[in-house]
Design an enzyme around this catalytic site. Structure first.
Site, mmCIF file in Angstrom:
data_model
loop_
_atom_site.group_PDB
_atom_site.id
_atom_site.type_symbol
_atom_site.label_atom_id
_atom_site.label_comp_id
_atom_site.label_asym_id
_atom_site.label_seq_id
_atom_site.Cartn_x
_atom_site.Cartn_y
_atom_site.Cartn_z
ATOM 1 N N CYS A 150 5.730 -1.071 -2.403
ATOM 2 C CA CYS A 150 4.525 -1.668 -2.808
ATOM 3 C C CYS A 150 4.830 -2.624 -4.001
ATOM 4 O O CYS A 150 4.215 -3.691 -3.750
ATOM 5 C CB CYS A 150 3.826 -0.609 -3.519
ATOM 6 N N GLU A 163 2.624 0.513 3.985
ATOM 7 C CA GLU A 163 2.173 -0.592 3.529
ATOM 8 C C GLU A 163 1.695 -1.393 4.530
ATOM 9 O O GLU A 163 0.672 -1.930 4.256
ATOM 10 C CB GLU A 163 3.108 -1.398 2.806
#
Length: 227
Positions: free
Chosen positions: A139, A211
């Site tokens: 992230c 993600e």
């Protein structure tokens, strides 16, 4: 892993196909050139706000489990920054696209958001501290890399909201955050045995996949998920 190569570099190479797909994702490209639908961007902001609430919990768990005071302090500071500045930034984005704060607070996680946050929280509670750090890295680093690449484009997106989003993640402080997390993962990997490094690698790859999947929330209802 190549000789004397940082562990994070090996992780990034192992996940290159996933990360390349993020850069080519229709929503990311749409933010870059201004063609992303505003409805999709609003949904992304709402879901990312939900994600950040759980991400802050993971950082708080990281502070509790940190092996030294400096790392504990950094995790605590990051949790505070998420709960303060970054969530306020999302509230500001929400206001600009017509989402009230009450609507933002009432937002429920989509399946893709819940899958990601459940994995992070499970890793933070049941995994090692090295796994926790490796799970957080996609992230922080992924957004820093996307922000930096999009900021290099010759023309910013015509919508100032999209331009501000890019600038947020291209900013020096966010780049420094990603570098700090890479350094932490490298340090923990250097102190770990091969089985632990294998678990860290799996956590990184799984979160890289999450993600990539999360960008789908920004697609318009008519475009469907990425395939």
């Amino acid at each position: 892993m190549h000789a004397a190569e940082p562990f994070s570099t090996a992780l990034r190479r192992a996940a290159d196909a996933i990360w390349s797909a993020q850069h080519e994702h229709p929503f990311v490209r749409g933010v870059a050139d201004g063609t992303a639908g505003l409805d999709g961007f609003a949904r992304y902001v709402r879901q990312d706000y939900v994600f950040l609430v759980e991400y802050a919990r993971v950082l708080a768990l990281g502070a509790a489990r940190a092996p030294d005071l400096a790392t504990m302090r950094r995790f605590a500071d990051l949790a505070q920054a998420i709960l303060g500045e970054e969530m306020e930034l999302h509230r500001a984005f929400a206001r600009e696209v017509g989402i009230t704060e009450a609507e933002l607070e009432a937002e429920q996680p989509m399946a893709v958001t819940r899958a990601y946050t459940d994995f992070l929280l499970r890793t933070a509670t049941l995994g090692s501290f090295g796994e926790l750090a490796a799970a957080l890295l996609p992230c922080m680093w992924g957004y820093a890399e996307i922000g930096a690449r999009l900021a290099e484009r010759p023309e910013p997106p015509p919508d100032p909201r999209y331009a501000r989003w890019i600038a947020t993640y291209a900013a020096d402080d966010f780049q420094e955050l990603a570098a700090w997390c890479r350094g932490l993962v490298d340090r923990l990997a250097a102190e770990a045995g091969e089985p632990e490094r294998g678990r860290m690698r799996r956590a990184f790859l799984v979160c890289s996949e999450h993600e990539l999947a999360f960008w789908d929330v920004g697609l318009s209802a008519t475009s469907g998920p990425r395939r």
